[in-house]
Design a protein around this motif. Structure first.
Motif, PDB file in Angstrom:
ATOM      1  N   LEU A 152      -9.588   6.026 -12.698  1.00  0.00           N
ATOM      2  CA  LEU A 152      -9.603   4.971 -11.685  1.00  0.00           C
ATOM      3  C   LEU A 152      -8.241   4.760 -11.024  1.00  0.00           C
ATOM      4  O   LEU A 152      -8.176   4.293  -9.879  1.00  0.00           O
ATOM      5  CB  LEU A 152     -10.069   3.652 -12.304  1.00  0.00           C
ATOM      6  N   ALA A 153      -7.175   5.095 -11.715  1.00  0.00           N
ATOM      7  CA  ALA A 153      -5.825   4.798 -11.221  1.00  0.00           C
ATOM      8  C   ALA A 153      -5.552   5.321  -9.811  1.00  0.00           C
ATOM      9  O   ALA A 153      -4.949   4.613  -8.991  1.00  0.00           O
ATOM     10  CB  ALA A 153      -4.786   5.329 -12.203  1.00  0.00           C
ATOM     11  N   PRO A 154      -5.967   6.555  -9.439  1.00  0.00           N
ATOM     12  CA  PRO A 154      -5.655   7.044  -8.084  1.00  0.00           C
ATOM     13  C   PRO A 154      -6.531   6.439  -6.988  1.00  0.00           C
ATOM     14  O   PRO A 154      -6.243   6.649  -5.807  1.00  0.00           O
ATOM     15  CB  PRO A 154      -5.907   8.561  -8.187  1.00  0.00           C
ATOM     16  N   ILE A 155      -7.592   5.725  -7.352  1.00  0.00           N
ATOM     17  CA  ILE A 155      -8.529   5.206  -6.350  1.00  0.00           C
ATOM     18  C   ILE A 155      -7.945   3.942  -5.726  1.00  0.00           C
ATOM     19  O   ILE A 155      -7.743   2.936  -6.410  1.00  0.00           O
ATOM     20  CB  ILE A 155      -9.900   4.912  -6.979  1.00  0.00           C
ATOM     21  N   VAL A 156      -7.682   3.989  -4.438  1.00  0.00           N
ATOM     22  CA  VAL A 156      -7.057   2.853  -3.752  1.00  0.00           C
ATOM     23  C   VAL A 156      -8.019   2.146  -2.803  1.00  0.00           C
ATOM     24  O   VAL A 156      -7.683   1.084  -2.263  1.00  0.00           O
ATOM     25  CB  VAL A 156      -5.804   3.304  -2.972  1.00  0.00           C
ATOM     26  N   SER A 157      -9.209   2.709  -2.584  1.00  0.00           N
ATOM     27  CA  SER A 157     -10.191   2.037  -1.734  1.00  0.00           C
ATOM     28  C   SER A 157     -11.578   2.533  -2.103  1.00  0.00           C
ATOM     29  O   SER A 157     -11.749   3.684  -2.511  1.00  0.00           O
ATOM     30  CB  SER A 157      -9.914   2.285  -0.246  1.00  0.00           C
ATOM     31  N   ILE A 158     -12.564   1.660  -1.959  1.00  0.00           N
ATOM     32  CA  ILE A 158     -13.939   1.990  -2.308  1.00  0.00           C
ATOM     33  C   ILE A 158     -14.872   1.441  -1.242  1.00  0.00           C
ATOM     34  O   ILE A 158     -14.499   0.575  -0.448  1.00  0.00           O
ATOM     35  CB  ILE A 158     -14.327   1.425  -3.692  1.00  0.00           C
ATOM     36  N   GLY A 159     -16.099   1.953  -1.217  1.00  0.00           N
ATOM     37  CA  GLY A 159     -17.096   1.446  -0.285  1.00  0.00           C
ATOM     38  C   GLY A 159     -17.040   2.133   1.068  1.00  0.00           C
ATOM     39  O   GLY A 159     -16.445   3.202   1.236  1.00  0.00           O
ATOM     40  N   LYS A 160     -17.654   1.490   2.059  1.00  0.00           N
ATOM     41  CA  LYS A 160     -17.741   2.049   3.403  1.00  0.00           C
ATOM     42  C   LYS A 160     -16.552   1.613   4.262  1.00  0.00           C
ATOM     43  O   LYS A 160     -15.896   0.614   3.981  1.00  0.00           O
ATOM     44  CB  LYS A 160     -19.046   1.591   4.069  1.00  0.00           C
ATOM     45  N   LYS A 161     -16.318   2.393   5.328  1.00  0.00           N
ATOM     46  CA  LYS A 161     -15.283   2.091   6.323  1.00  0.00           C
ATOM     47  C   LYS A 161     -13.913   1.868   5.676  1.00  0.00           C
ATOM     48  O   LYS A 161     -13.166   0.949   6.033  1.00  0.00           O
ATOM     49  CB  LYS A 161     -15.690   0.867   7.159  1.00  0.00           C
ATOM     50  N   ARG A 162     -13.580   2.734   4.728  1.00  0.00           N
ATOM     51  CA  ARG A 162     -12.290   2.607   4.048  1.00  0.00           C
ATOM     52  C   ARG A 162     -11.127   2.867   5.003  1.00  0.00           C
ATOM     53  O   ARG A 162     -10.063   2.257   4.873  1.00  0.00           O
ATOM     54  CB  ARG A 162     -12.235   3.581   2.869  1.00  0.00           C
ATOM     55  N   SER A 163     -11.337   3.765   5.975  1.00  0.00           N
ATOM     56  CA  SER A 163     -10.258   4.072   6.914  1.00  0.00           C
ATOM     57  C   SER A 163      -9.942   2.892   7.824  1.00  0.00           C
ATOM     58  O   SER A 163      -8.872   2.845   8.435  1.00  0.00           O
ATOM     59  CB  SER A 163     -10.633   5.295   7.760  1.00  0.00           C
ATOM     60  N   ALA A 164     -10.870   1.941   7.910  1.00  0.00           N
ATOM     61  CA  ALA A 164     -10.641   0.744   8.718  1.00  0.00           C
ATOM     62  C   ALA A 164     -10.044  -0.395   7.896  1.00  0.00           C
ATOM     63  O   ALA A 164      -9.887  -1.508   8.399  1.00  0.00           O
ATOM     64  CB  ALA A 164     -11.953   0.279   9.361  1.00  0.00           C
ATOM     65  N   GLY A 165      -9.723  -0.111   6.629  1.00  0.00           N
ATOM     66  CA  GLY A 165      -9.071  -1.114   5.793  1.00  0.00           C
ATOM     67  C   GLY A 165      -9.985  -1.852   4.845  1.00  0.00           C
ATOM     68  O   GLY A 165      -9.518  -2.686   4.063  1.00  0.00           O
ATOM     69  N   HIS A 166     -11.278  -1.552   4.875  1.00  0.00           N
ATOM     70  CA  HIS A 166     -12.202  -2.246   3.984  1.00  0.00           C
ATOM     71  C   HIS A 166     -12.154  -1.639   2.581  1.00  0.00           C
ATOM     72  O   HIS A 166     -11.898  -0.449   2.402  1.00  0.00           O
ATOM     73  CB  HIS A 166     -13.629  -2.158   4.529  1.00  0.00           C
ATOM     74  N   GLY A 167     -12.419  -2.463   1.587  1.00  0.00           N
ATOM     75  CA  GLY A 167     -12.506  -1.984   0.212  1.00  0.00           C
ATOM     76  C   GLY A 167     -11.182  -1.602  -0.411  1.00  0.00           C
ATOM     77  O   GLY A 167     -11.156  -0.828  -1.372  1.00  0.00           O
ATOM     78  N   HIS A 168     -10.072  -2.156   0.096  1.00  0.00           N
ATOM     79  CA  HIS A 168      -8.757  -1.796  -0.446  1.00  0.00           C
ATOM     80  C   HIS A 168      -8.573  -2.416  -1.829  1.00  0.00           C
ATOM     81  O   HIS A 168      -8.735  -3.624  -2.015  1.00  0.00           O
ATOM     82  CB  HIS A 168      -7.658  -2.277   0.494  1.00  0.00           C
ATOM     83  N   VAL A 169      -8.253  -1.570  -2.806  1.00  0.00           N
ATOM     84  CA  VAL A 169      -8.060  -2.017  -4.190  1.00  0.00           C
ATOM     85  C   VAL A 169      -6.571  -2.195  -4.449  1.00  0.00           C
ATOM     86  O   VAL A 169      -5.782  -1.256  -4.299  1.00  0.00           O
ATOM     87  CB  VAL A 169      -8.654  -0.995  -5.184  1.00  0.00           C
ATOM     88  N   LEU A 170      -6.185  -3.393  -4.858  1.00  0.00           N
ATOM     89  CA  LEU A 170      -4.775  -3.669  -5.148  1.00  0.00           C
ATOM     90  C   LEU A 170      -4.384  -3.199  -6.544  1.00  0.00           C
ATOM     91  O   LEU A 170      -3.273  -2.704  -6.748  1.00  0.00           O
ATOM     92  CB  LEU A 170      -4.504  -5.168  -5.003  1.00  0.00           C
TER      93      LEU A 170
END
Length: 237
Positions: A152-170
């Motif tokens: 999980l550590a390398p995953i910085v975004s999940i879900g749809k439209k990640r390139s638009a900034g949605h689903g950003h994991v802090l």
């Protein structure tokens, strides 16, 4: 393998298509496949993609298995995402797209005088994007905490439209719950409702578990592959 609580701290929430959350086993499987693709690319070898005509190989995830109804009716011991402290919705944004006439002209040897933006495959679109606005997403699972954290550590975004900034994991947080009931952590959300797709056999010994009804859906990743679909109990919504 121990019961785990996986918590993702979100920047603003997540966008997804189905009425329930993103599966933890799907996230782990996607990361493993991504690593395998990268290794094949570095080695200069071919990587065989999924095909609807072949049964996909089950990846070795760092999760326990629930036997389900036996045979092929097993699933990974992990739930779908549960929004913690969600802001009441609905929350809907919209995205739009239209064809780039100049780019089409450069890519095509022959092009009609007018590419219609009202009909056909190149028509303009305005599409709704449902959002779940929350501070944290929570998964329950039974697995290897160190191996899950590493994937999980390398995953910085999940879900749809990640390139638009949605689903950003802090940040990700994995907490062991050694005294918890493994069956509960493999199937139920924190509120006691069904937290994943599961065969009816999984709920035979459970009392008054709220579900989303029965239907055809994937039982394990890749969830959208026809070979992985079965008649299952759906997660509560």
């Amino acid at each position: 393998m121990v019961p785990l609580l996986v918590r993702a701290k979100m920047a603003a929430g997540v966008a997804h298509a189905v009425p329930w959350g993103i599966s933890l086993d799907g996230l782990l499987a996607s990361e493993i496949r991504g690593n395998t693709k990268a290794a094949a690319r570095m080695a200069g070898t071919d990587y065989e993609p999924y095909s609807p005509d072949t049964v996909p190989e089950d990846l070795d995830l760092p999760l326990a298995r629930c036997p389900g109804d036996g045979a092929e009716g097993w699933h990974w011991a992990a739930t779908f995402a549960y929004p913690e402290d969600a802001v009441p919705g609905p929350h809907v944004q919209y995205w739009s797209a239209r064809p780039d006439q100049q780019a089409l002209d450069q890519m095509s040897a022959e092009l009609p005088a007018l590419v219609s933006e009202r009909q056909g495959r190149y028509r303009s679109r305005v599409m709704p994007l449902p959002l779940t606005v929350c501070r944290h997403l929570v998964w329950r699972a039974v697995g290897d905490p160190a191996a899950v954290a590493e994937l999980l550590a390398p995953i910085v975004s999940i879900g749809k439209k990640r390139s638009a900034g949605h689903g950003h994991v802090l940040s990700w947080e994995i907490t062991e719950q050694p005294d918890a009931d493994p069956w509960e952590f493999a199937h139920l959300h924190p509120d006691g409702s069904l937290g994943r797709t599961a065969p009816t056999a999984c709920l035979n010994a459970a009392d008054d578990v709220r579900t989303g009804g029965e239907g055809q859906m994937g039982l394990r990743p890749p969830y959208m592959h026809p070979a992985c679909r079965a008649q299952v109990m759906l997660p509560a919504t």
